[in-house]
Structures are given as C-alpha cells and as structure tokens.
Motif scaffolding. Sequence first.
Motif, PDB file in Angstrom:
ATOM      1  N   LEU A  81       0.853  -1.183   0.000  1.00 56.72           N
ATOM      2  CA  LEU A  81       0.000   0.000   0.000  1.00 56.72           C
ATOM      3  C   LEU A  81       0.887   1.231   0.000  1.00 56.72           C
ATOM      4  CD1 LEU A  81      -2.455  -1.036   2.848  1.00 56.72           C
ATOM      5  CD2 LEU A  81      -2.921  -1.089   0.402  1.00 56.72           C
ATOM      6  N   VAL A  82       0.321   2.347  -0.412  1.00 59.64           N
ATOM      7  CA  VAL A  82       1.044   3.618  -0.382  1.00 59.64           C
ATOM      8  C   VAL A  82       0.260   4.570   0.507  1.00 59.64           C
ATOM      9  CG1 VAL A  82       1.921   5.556  -1.736  1.00 59.64           C
ATOM     10  CG2 VAL A  82       1.970   3.253  -2.694  1.00 59.64           C
ATOM     11  N   ILE A  83       0.960   5.156   1.478  1.00 65.27           N
ATOM     12  CA  ILE A  83       0.348   6.178   2.319  1.00 65.27           C
ATOM     13  C   ILE A  83       1.196   7.434   2.247  1.00 65.27           C
ATOM     14  CG2 ILE A  83      -0.781   4.589   3.918  1.00 65.27           C
ATOM     15  CD1 ILE A  83       1.462   5.157   5.897  1.00 65.27           C
ATOM     16  N   GLY A  84       0.565   8.554   2.455  1.00 69.70           N
ATOM     17  CA  GLY A  84       1.256   9.828   2.475  1.00 69.70           C
ATOM     18  C   GLY A  84       1.180  10.441   3.861  1.00 69.70           C
ATOM     19  N   VAL A  85       2.299  10.979   4.325  1.00 67.62           N
ATOM     20  CA  VAL A  85       2.367  11.685   5.603  1.00 67.62           C
ATOM     21  C   VAL A  85       3.154  12.976   5.389  1.00 67.62           C
ATOM     22  CG1 VAL A  85       2.203   9.629   7.053  1.00 67.62           C
ATOM     23  CG2 VAL A  85       4.431  10.421   6.319  1.00 67.62           C
ATOM     24  N   ARG A  86       2.988  13.919   6.302  1.00 75.23           N
ATOM     25  CA  ARG A  86       3.779  15.143   6.215  1.00 75.23           C
ATOM     26  C   ARG A  86       5.262  14.799   6.294  1.00 75.23           C
ATOM     27  NH1 ARG A  86       1.427  20.252   7.382  1.00 75.23           N
ATOM     28  NH2 ARG A  86       3.516  20.991   6.938  1.00 75.23           N
ATOM     29  N   HIS A  87       6.068  15.533   5.542  1.00 77.39           N
ATOM     30  CA  HIS A  87       7.502  15.260   5.474  1.00 77.39           C
ATOM     31  C   HIS A  87       8.139  15.349   6.856  1.00 77.39           C
ATOM     32  CE1 HIS A  87      11.597  15.154   4.102  1.00 77.39           C
ATOM     33  NE2 HIS A  87      11.837  16.307   4.688  1.00 77.39           N
ATOM     34  N   ASP A  88       8.945  14.355   7.166  1.00 81.00           N
ATOM     35  CA  ASP A  88       9.665  14.322   8.430  1.00 81.00           C
ATOM     36  C   ASP A  88      10.951  13.544   8.219  1.00 81.00           C
ATOM     37  OD1 ASP A  88      10.564  14.137  11.044  1.00 81.00           O
ATOM     38  OD2 ASP A  88       8.586  13.669  11.860  1.00 81.00           O
ATOM     39  N   PRO A  89      12.104  14.154   8.483  1.00 76.02           N
ATOM     40  CA  PRO A  89      13.364  13.428   8.275  1.00 76.02           C
ATOM     41  C   PRO A  89      13.564  12.270   9.247  1.00 76.02           C
ATOM     42  CG  PRO A  89      13.761  15.624   9.166  1.00 76.02           C
ATOM     43  CD  PRO A  89      12.310  15.538   8.863  1.00 76.02           C
ATOM     44  N   LYS A  90      12.761  12.170  10.307  1.00 75.11           N
ATOM     45  CA  LYS A  90      12.874  11.053  11.254  1.00 75.11           C
ATOM     46  C   LYS A  90      12.339   9.750  10.672  1.00 75.11           C
ATOM     47  CE  LYS A  90      10.465  13.004  14.467  1.00 75.11           C
ATOM     48  NZ  LYS A  90       9.746  13.304  15.716  1.00 75.11           N
ATOM     49  N   ILE A  91      11.594   9.819   9.581  1.00 76.29           N
ATOM     50  CA  ILE A  91      11.015   8.614   8.982  1.00 76.29           C
ATOM     51  C   ILE A  91      12.096   7.903   8.156  1.00 76.29           C
ATOM     52  CG2 ILE A  91       9.256   7.713   7.431  1.00 76.29           C
ATOM     53  CD1 ILE A  91       7.556  10.160   8.162  1.00 76.29           C
ATOM     54  N   VAL A  92      12.443   6.699   8.588  1.00 71.17           N
ATOM     55  CA  VAL A  92      13.456   5.891   7.904  1.00 71.17           C
ATOM     56  C   VAL A  92      12.899   4.483   7.688  1.00 71.17           C
ATOM     57  CG1 VAL A  92      15.457   7.188   8.744  1.00 71.17           C
ATOM     58  CG2 VAL A  92      14.537   5.326  10.113  1.00 71.17           C
ATOM     59  N   LYS A  93      13.563   3.710   6.836  1.00 71.42           N
ATOM     60  CA  LYS A  93      13.075   2.366   6.488  1.00 71.42           C
ATOM     61  C   LYS A  93      13.101   1.387   7.650  1.00 71.42           C
ATOM     62  CE  LYS A  93      13.803   1.857   1.559  1.00 71.42           C
ATOM     63  NZ  LYS A  93      14.465   1.040   0.543  1.00 71.42           N
ATOM     64  N   THR A  94      13.904   1.638   8.657  1.00 72.20           N
ATOM     65  CA  THR A  94      14.017   0.693   9.765  1.00 72.20           C
ATOM     66  C   THR A  94      12.826   0.772  10.722  1.00 72.20           C
ATOM     67  OG1 THR A  94      15.324   2.293  11.016  1.00 72.20           O
ATOM     68  CG2 THR A  94      16.528   0.671   9.694  1.00 72.20           C
ATOM     69  N   LEU A  95      11.987   1.773  10.584  1.00 70.26           N
ATOM     70  CA  LEU A  95      10.814   1.902  11.450  1.00 70.26           C
ATOM     71  C   LEU A  95       9.685   1.012  10.954  1.00 70.26           C
ATOM     72  CD1 LEU A  95      10.643   5.767  11.978  1.00 70.26           C
ATOM     73  CD2 LEU A  95      11.535   4.049  13.543  1.00 70.26           C
ATOM     74  N   GLY A  96       8.815   0.656  11.858  1.00 68.93           N
ATOM     75  CA  GLY A  96       7.588  -0.033  11.506  1.00 68.93           C
ATOM     76  C   GLY A  96       6.455   0.970  11.469  1.00 68.93           C
ATOM     77  N   VAL A  97       5.344   0.585  10.897  1.00 69.07           N
ATOM     78  CA  VAL A  97       4.178   1.458  10.784  1.00 69.07           C
ATOM     79  C   VAL A  97       2.962   0.670  11.266  1.00 69.07           C
ATOM     80  CG1 VAL A  97       2.704   2.725   9.174  1.00 69.07           C
ATOM     81  CG2 VAL A  97       5.159   2.714   8.837  1.00 69.07           C
ATOM     82  N   THR A  98       2.127   1.320  12.067  1.00 63.72           N
ATOM     83  CA  THR A  98       0.868   0.724  12.487  1.00 63.72           C
ATOM     84  C   THR A  98      -0.264   1.634  12.040  1.00 63.72           C
ATOM     85  OG1 THR A  98       1.906  -0.286  14.413  1.00 63.72           O
ATOM     86  CG2 THR A  98      -0.486  -0.136  14.431  1.00 63.72           C
TER      87      THR A  98
END
Length: 115
Positions: free
Chosen positions: A66-83
């Motif tokens: 799926l593709v989701i959009g969020v406000r830009h944040d440099p803290k978002i990296v691939k190693t994080l999970g999403v719920t």
Amino acid sequence: MQKLALFNPSDMNLKVDFTTIKTVTSPVNGSPVKKPVVLFTKRGAFKTRSLNQQYQVEGTSLSDTLVIGVRHDPKIVKTLGVTVKGINYTIEDISPDETNHYIAFDLLTIKKVTK
C-alpha cells in the motif's frame, strides 16, 4: 506556476504510528517478548495507484503493498515499523519530498507484516 498539493488537510484521516521493536517483559510469565513500541504519530492518508502504476508493480515484490502519504519528516526511515488501524506494516520504500515547499509530503510504500 503554483504546484498543486498532493493531499488536502481533510484527506489526512488516518492515525499513523511509527514504531520500533523493543524487548519487553511479559506481564503474564515474565519472559522477554518482542513488541512494537510507538515512537511518534503522524496523520496520513492512503494514496491510490493509477491502473498503469498497478500494472507496473504486478508480479514484483511490491505487488501486495500500500502507499500512504504523511507530512515530510526526516525522522522517517526504512528501519521503522508502521501501524495503521491496528495492523503492523514494514516500510518497503520512502519517496521523500525534499523540496523547499512549506507543505511537503512523504510517500511510504508499506507491506503488511505476516508471521
């Protein structure tokens, strides 16, 4: 020429938790258990793919994402999970908006975690 916004503020109807896996002690028997822990939360929205985009990802590793959009944040990296809506996902790809616009969105390609 003014660039159209990718999302309207009213489109951002999802609560998106960004998580990391931590080892915590189980309250039942005291054994260590790996569990997602929320680091921060952002508002987001699902982004639908066009038919052409859907055909391009069919048969690849991105076909069930799926593709989701969020406000830009440099803290978002691939190693994080999403719920999202109580379902855990991994981040497969990030398309950050590194422009100098005051409202920028990152597009995250996420895949459901299967056990």
